[in-house]
Write a protein that holds these residues in place. Structure first.
Motif, PDB file in Angstrom:
ATOM      1  N   VAL A   1      55.344  12.871 -53.561  1.00 43.44           N
ATOM      2  CA  VAL A   1      54.210  13.796 -53.573  1.00 43.44           C
ATOM      3  C   VAL A   1      53.307  13.598 -54.798  1.00 43.44           C
ATOM      4  CG1 VAL A   1      55.332  15.546 -52.152  1.00 43.44           C
ATOM      5  CG2 VAL A   1      55.588  15.638 -54.641  1.00 43.44           C
ATOM      6  N   LYS A   2      53.811  12.938 -55.848  1.00 45.93           N
ATOM      7  CA  LYS A   2      53.037  12.743 -57.081  1.00 45.93           C
ATOM      8  C   LYS A   2      53.471  11.462 -57.757  1.00 45.93           C
ATOM      9  CE  LYS A   2      50.512  14.137 -60.721  1.00 45.93           C
ATOM     10  NZ  LYS A   2      50.152  12.934 -61.422  1.00 45.93           N
ATOM     11  N   VAL A   3      52.509  10.665 -58.172  1.00 46.37           N
ATOM     12  CA  VAL A   3      52.764   9.416 -58.883  1.00 46.37           C
ATOM     13  C   VAL A   3      51.985   9.440 -60.191  1.00 46.37           C
ATOM     14  CG1 VAL A   3      52.427   6.902 -58.820  1.00 46.37           C
ATOM     15  CG2 VAL A   3      53.089   8.116 -56.735  1.00 46.37           C
ATOM     16  N   THR A   4      52.605   8.936 -61.247  1.00 48.57           N
ATOM     17  CA  THR A   4      51.901   8.726 -62.509  1.00 48.57           C
ATOM     18  C   THR A   4      52.068   7.260 -62.884  1.00 48.57           C
ATOM     19  OG1 THR A   4      52.374  10.991 -63.205  1.00 48.57           O
ATOM     20  CG2 THR A   4      51.631   9.458 -64.912  1.00 48.57           C
TER      21      THR A   4
ATOM     22  N   ALA B   1      45.675  -2.728 -55.551  1.00 51.20           N
ATOM     23  CA  ALA B   1      45.903  -3.648 -54.434  1.00 51.20           C
ATOM     24  C   ALA B   1      47.362  -3.606 -53.989  1.00 51.20           C
ATOM     25  CB  ALA B   1      45.495  -5.064 -54.826  1.00 51.20           C
ATOM     26  N   VAL B   2      48.283  -3.606 -54.938  1.00 48.65           N
ATOM     27  CA  VAL B   2      49.713  -3.557 -54.604  1.00 48.65           C
ATOM     28  C   VAL B   2      50.113  -2.147 -54.174  1.00 48.65           C
ATOM     29  CG1 VAL B   2      52.050  -3.881 -55.518  1.00 48.65           C
ATOM     30  CG2 VAL B   2      50.216  -5.477 -56.154  1.00 48.65           C
ATOM     31  N   TYR B   3      49.580  -1.143 -54.843  1.00 45.58           N
ATOM     32  CA  TYR B   3      49.890   0.258 -54.522  1.00 45.58           C
ATOM     33  C   TYR B   3      49.610   0.552 -53.050  1.00 45.58           C
ATOM     34  CZ  TYR B   3      49.810   5.370 -55.288  1.00 45.58           C
ATOM     35  OH  TYR B   3      50.046   6.723 -55.245  1.00 45.58           O
ATOM     36  N   ARG B   4      48.522   0.011 -52.532  1.00 41.47           N
ATOM     37  CA  ARG B   4      48.169   0.224 -51.118  1.00 41.47           C
ATOM     38  C   ARG B   4      49.224  -0.339 -50.169  1.00 41.47           C
ATOM     39  NH1 ARG B   4      42.980  -0.793 -53.389  1.00 41.47           N
ATOM     40  NH2 ARG B   4      41.604   0.981 -53.038  1.00 41.47           N
ATOM     41  N   GLU B   5      49.946  -1.375 -50.572  1.00 38.44           N
ATOM     42  CA  GLU B   5      51.012  -1.946 -49.751  1.00 38.44           C
ATOM     43  C   GLU B   5      52.190  -0.982 -49.620  1.00 38.44           C
ATOM     44  OE1 GLU B   5      52.273  -5.651 -51.475  1.00 38.44           O
ATOM     45  OE2 GLU B   5      50.214  -6.384 -51.653  1.00 38.44           O
ATOM     46  N   PHE B   6      52.436  -0.192 -50.649  1.00 38.96           N
ATOM     47  CA  PHE B   6      53.592   0.694 -50.677  1.00 38.96           C
ATOM     48  C   PHE B   6      53.280   2.093 -50.159  1.00 38.96           C
ATOM     49  CE2 PHE B   6      54.938  -2.692 -53.376  1.00 38.96           C
ATOM     50  CZ  PHE B   6      56.321  -2.678 -53.362  1.00 38.96           C
ATOM     51  N   PHE B   7      52.041   2.545 -50.324  1.00 34.04           N
ATOM     52  CA  PHE B   7      51.650   3.895 -49.924  1.00 34.04           C
ATOM     53  C   PHE B   7      50.485   3.835 -48.948  1.00 34.04           C
ATOM     54  CE2 PHE B   7      53.577   4.589 -54.124  1.00 34.04           C
ATOM     55  CZ  PHE B   7      54.511   5.553 -53.800  1.00 34.04           C
ATOM     56  N   ALA B   8      50.744   3.371 -47.754  1.00 32.92           N
ATOM     57  CA  ALA B   8      49.705   3.328 -46.720  1.00 32.92           C
ATOM     58  C   ALA B   8      49.639   4.692 -46.038  1.00 32.92           C
ATOM     59  CB  ALA B   8      50.019   2.241 -45.707  1.00 32.92           C
ATOM     60  N   GLY B   9      48.465   5.069 -45.615  1.00 29.75           N
ATOM     61  CA  GLY B   9      48.320   6.343 -44.907  1.00 29.75           C
ATOM     62  C   GLY B   9      47.992   7.478 -45.839  1.00 29.75           C
TER      63      GLY B   9
ATOM     64  N   VAL C   1      60.096  14.686 -52.674  1.00 25.97           N
ATOM     65  CA  VAL C   1      60.930  15.679 -51.999  1.00 25.97           C
ATOM     66  C   VAL C   1      62.266  15.017 -51.735  1.00 25.97           C
ATOM     67  CG1 VAL C   1      61.152  17.118 -49.955  1.00 25.97           C
ATOM     68  CG2 VAL C   1      58.907  16.778 -51.008  1.00 25.97           C
ATOM     69  N   ALA C   2      63.344  15.736 -51.997  1.00 24.64           N
ATOM     70  CA  ALA C   2      64.677  15.180 -51.718  1.00 24.64           C
ATOM     71  C   ALA C   2      64.827  14.943 -50.225  1.00 24.64           C
ATOM     72  CB  ALA C   2      65.753  16.135 -52.224  1.00 24.64           C
TER      73      ALA C   2
ATOM     74  N   PRO D   1      49.925  10.066 -51.998  1.00 25.04           N
ATOM     75  CA  PRO D   1      50.420  11.123 -52.880  1.00 25.04           C
ATOM     76  C   PRO D   1      49.360  11.430 -53.942  1.00 25.04           C
ATOM     77  CG  PRO D   1      51.775   9.106 -53.071  1.00 25.04           C
ATOM     78  CD  PRO D   1      50.653   8.812 -52.135  1.00 25.04           C
ATOM     79  N   ALA D   2      49.445  12.587 -54.551  1.00 24.28           N
ATOM     80  CA  ALA D   2      48.597  12.863 -55.712  1.00 24.28           C
ATOM     81  C   ALA D   2      48.938  11.820 -56.771  1.00 24.28           C
ATOM     82  CB  ALA D   2      48.871  14.269 -56.230  1.00 24.28           C
ATOM     83  N   ARG D   3      47.944  11.458 -57.590  1.00 26.25           N
ATOM     84  CA  ARG D   3      48.205  10.390 -58.551  1.00 26.25           C
ATOM     85  C   ARG D   3      47.402  10.586 -59.820  1.00 26.25           C
ATOM     86  NH1 ARG D   3      46.812   4.097 -57.446  1.00 26.25           N
ATOM     87  NH2 ARG D   3      45.084   4.437 -58.858  1.00 26.25           N
ATOM     88  N   THR D   4      48.021  10.248 -60.931  1.00 23.48           N
ATOM     89  CA  THR D   4      47.369  10.194 -62.228  1.00 23.48           C
ATOM     90  C   THR D   4      47.585   8.805 -62.789  1.00 23.48           C
ATOM     91  OG1 THR D   4      47.813  12.534 -62.633  1.00 23.48           O
ATOM     92  CG2 THR D   4      47.322  11.174 -64.563  1.00 23.48           C
TER      93      THR D   4
END
Length: 131
Positions: free
Chosen positions: A78-81, A95-103, A129-130, A106-109
């Motif tokens: 739900v959140k990435v820093t 570019a790489v982040y898009r490969e792992f989080f498609a669709g 989330v667990a 998450p919120a991101r800083t």
């Protein structure tokens, strides 16, 4: 609040070899909090060097492995820093982040920080989330 630490030996061992006194992941209630994952090869515990794309992929794979060992996944994030040593690197990170989080994202800083004394340029942490 009752806190349960979830051990993830491969990642924790690698992080402890870097001199960081931390748990790889901690569970509180229904949330998982990871420590900042540098670009670590989960199989060897060694730091991955190379381009920012190579380092980002290694950091995200370390997060993925850690979450899966705790019974969750990247789909539950739900959140990435993201911490980088040079903000000009963010296009490679994205570019790489898009490969792992498609669709759904998450919120991101993202933050630029001073370089570490170790040979890497990125560290990524998340809240999930667990499972």
């Amino acid at each position: 609040m009752d806190k349960q630490v979830i051990g993830v030996p491969v990642i924790s061992a690698a992080i402890h070899r870097l001199g960081a006194p931390t748990s790889a992941i901690v569970r509180t209630d229904n949330f998982l909090f990871t420590c900042g994952m540098p670009p670590i090869d989960c199989a060897t515990g060694e730091i991955v060097t190379g381009s920012i794309e190579v380092q980002t992929r290694a950091s995200l794979n370390a997060l993925k492995t850690t979450l899966e060992q705790a019974g969750s996944s990247l789909a539950n994030v739900v959140k990435v820093t993201i911490y980088v040593t040079n903000p000009a690197m963010m296009s490679g990170v994205n570019a790489v982040y898009r490969e792992f989080f498609a669709g759904e994202w998450p919120a991101r800083t993202s933050a630029a920080i001073r370089p570490w004394s170790l040979p890497f340029d990125i560290e990524i942490e998340c809240v999930a989330v667990a499972g």
